[in-house]
Scaffold this active site. Structure first.
Site, PDB file in Angstrom:
ATOM      1  N   HIS A  88      -4.876   9.961  -0.378  1.00 36.67           N
ATOM      2  CA  HIS A  88      -4.425   9.004   0.472  1.00 36.67           C
ATOM      3  C   HIS A  88      -2.953   8.988   0.630  1.00 36.67           C
ATOM      4  O   HIS A  88      -2.211   9.621  -0.539  1.00 36.67           O
ATOM      5  CB  HIS A  88      -4.759   7.352   0.191  1.00 36.67           C
ATOM      6  CG  HIS A  88      -6.125   7.015   0.418  1.00 36.67           C
ATOM      7  ND1 HIS A  88      -6.591   5.807   0.766  1.00 36.67           N
ATOM      8  CD2 HIS A  88      -7.357   7.885   0.348  1.00 36.67           C
ATOM      9  CE1 HIS A  88      -8.005   5.729   0.735  1.00 36.67           C
ATOM     10  NE2 HIS A  88      -8.279   7.105   0.771  1.00 36.67           N
ATOM     11  N   GLU A 141      -0.388   6.691  -0.046  1.00 34.62           N
ATOM     12  CA  GLU A 141       0.225   6.361  -1.030  1.00 34.62           C
ATOM     13  C   GLU A 141       0.281   7.115  -2.448  1.00 34.62           C
ATOM     14  O   GLU A 141       1.097   7.204  -2.956  1.00 34.62           O
ATOM     15  CB  GLU A 141      -0.341   4.999  -1.180  1.00 34.62           C
ATOM     16  CG  GLU A 141      -0.112   3.758   0.023  1.00 34.62           C
ATOM     17  CD  GLU A 141      -1.246   3.781   1.092  1.00 34.62           C
ATOM     18  OE1 GLU A 141      -1.359   2.779   1.784  1.00 34.62           O
ATOM     19  OE2 GLU A 141      -1.940   4.894   0.999  1.00 34.62           O
ATOM     20  N   CYS A 181      -5.640  -0.003   0.531  1.00 34.36           N
ATOM     21  CA  CYS A 181      -6.629   0.090   0.229  1.00 34.36           C
ATOM     22  C   CYS A 181      -6.677  -0.427  -1.216  1.00 34.36           C
ATOM     23  O   CYS A 181      -5.510  -0.438  -1.965  1.00 34.36           O
ATOM     24  CB  CYS A 181      -7.535   1.351   0.328  1.00 34.36           C
ATOM     25  SG  CYS A 181      -7.252   2.384  -0.676  1.00 34.36           S
ATOM     26  N   CYS A 229      -5.250   2.519  -3.459  1.00 32.42           N
ATOM     27  CA  CYS A 229      -3.773   2.579  -3.420  1.00 32.42           C
ATOM     28  C   CYS A 229      -2.881   1.479  -3.916  1.00 32.42           C
ATOM     29  O   CYS A 229      -2.012   1.572  -4.526  1.00 32.42           O
ATOM     30  CB  CYS A 229      -3.392   2.769  -1.818  1.00 32.42           C
ATOM     31  SG  CYS A 229      -4.076   4.511  -1.254  1.00 32.42           S
TER      32      CYS A 229
END
Length: 159
Positions: A54, A56, A83, A86
């Site tokens: 992801h 992040e 999410c 993250c």
């Protein structure tokens, strides 16, 4: 929020759009200190097959490669509210703020990134459930002296 915040928020959206155009997912993360982007990352799950790639997480890893292991003094600008994975990583990394372009609800109107264990709508709720009610089964295994690594670490790192 400042005009500068709006500028970096818009830039995170632009980077996410570029990632989509290149076959990636619609997420980007900018780490900004004193008005300067120090790290830029996009979601690379589609490109790598790594479900943890992801934006992040990638940004935090790239920051660590630069010696930035504590993000105090840095703001994280992201395309969508993070999410749980993250968000947890951001809590560990400790930026001053997270500024997001769209809420999870706004994202959910156009995009779904769930799997057999969760959906965008249910992912956060999973963490609040008792362990025995979660869709991902977790069972405590047995091992002799299982706490030994933690005891040894504490002995080497007294507070």
């Amino acid at each position: 929020m400042t005009d500068r915040d709006d500028t970096f928020t818009a830039l995170s959206v632009q980077r996410a759009r570029e990632n989509v155009a290149e076959g990636g997912k619609p997420f980007a993360c900018l780490l900004v200190r004193d008005g300067e982007v120090v790290v830029e990352a996009t979601n690379h799950v589609a490109q790598t097959g790594d479900p943890t790639a992801h934006a992040e997480i990638r940004a935090i890893r790239l920051a660590a490669e630069q010696g930035l292991t504590d993000l105090r003094g840095i703001d994280a600008y992201v395309t969508a509210y993070p999410c749980p994975m993250c968000l947890g990583a951001l809590y560990y990394a400790q930026p001053d703020r997270v500024i997001y372009a769209v809420s999870r609800e706004e994202e959910g109107e156009h995009y779904e990134d769930g799997n057999r264990l969760m959906t965008l709508d249910t992912f956060y709720d999973e963490y609040a459930k008792p362990l025995d009610e979660r869709t991902l089964r977790a069972e405590k295994g047995r091992a002799d002296d299982a706490v030994a690594p933690f005891v040894e670490w504490t002995a080497r790192h007294p507070s």
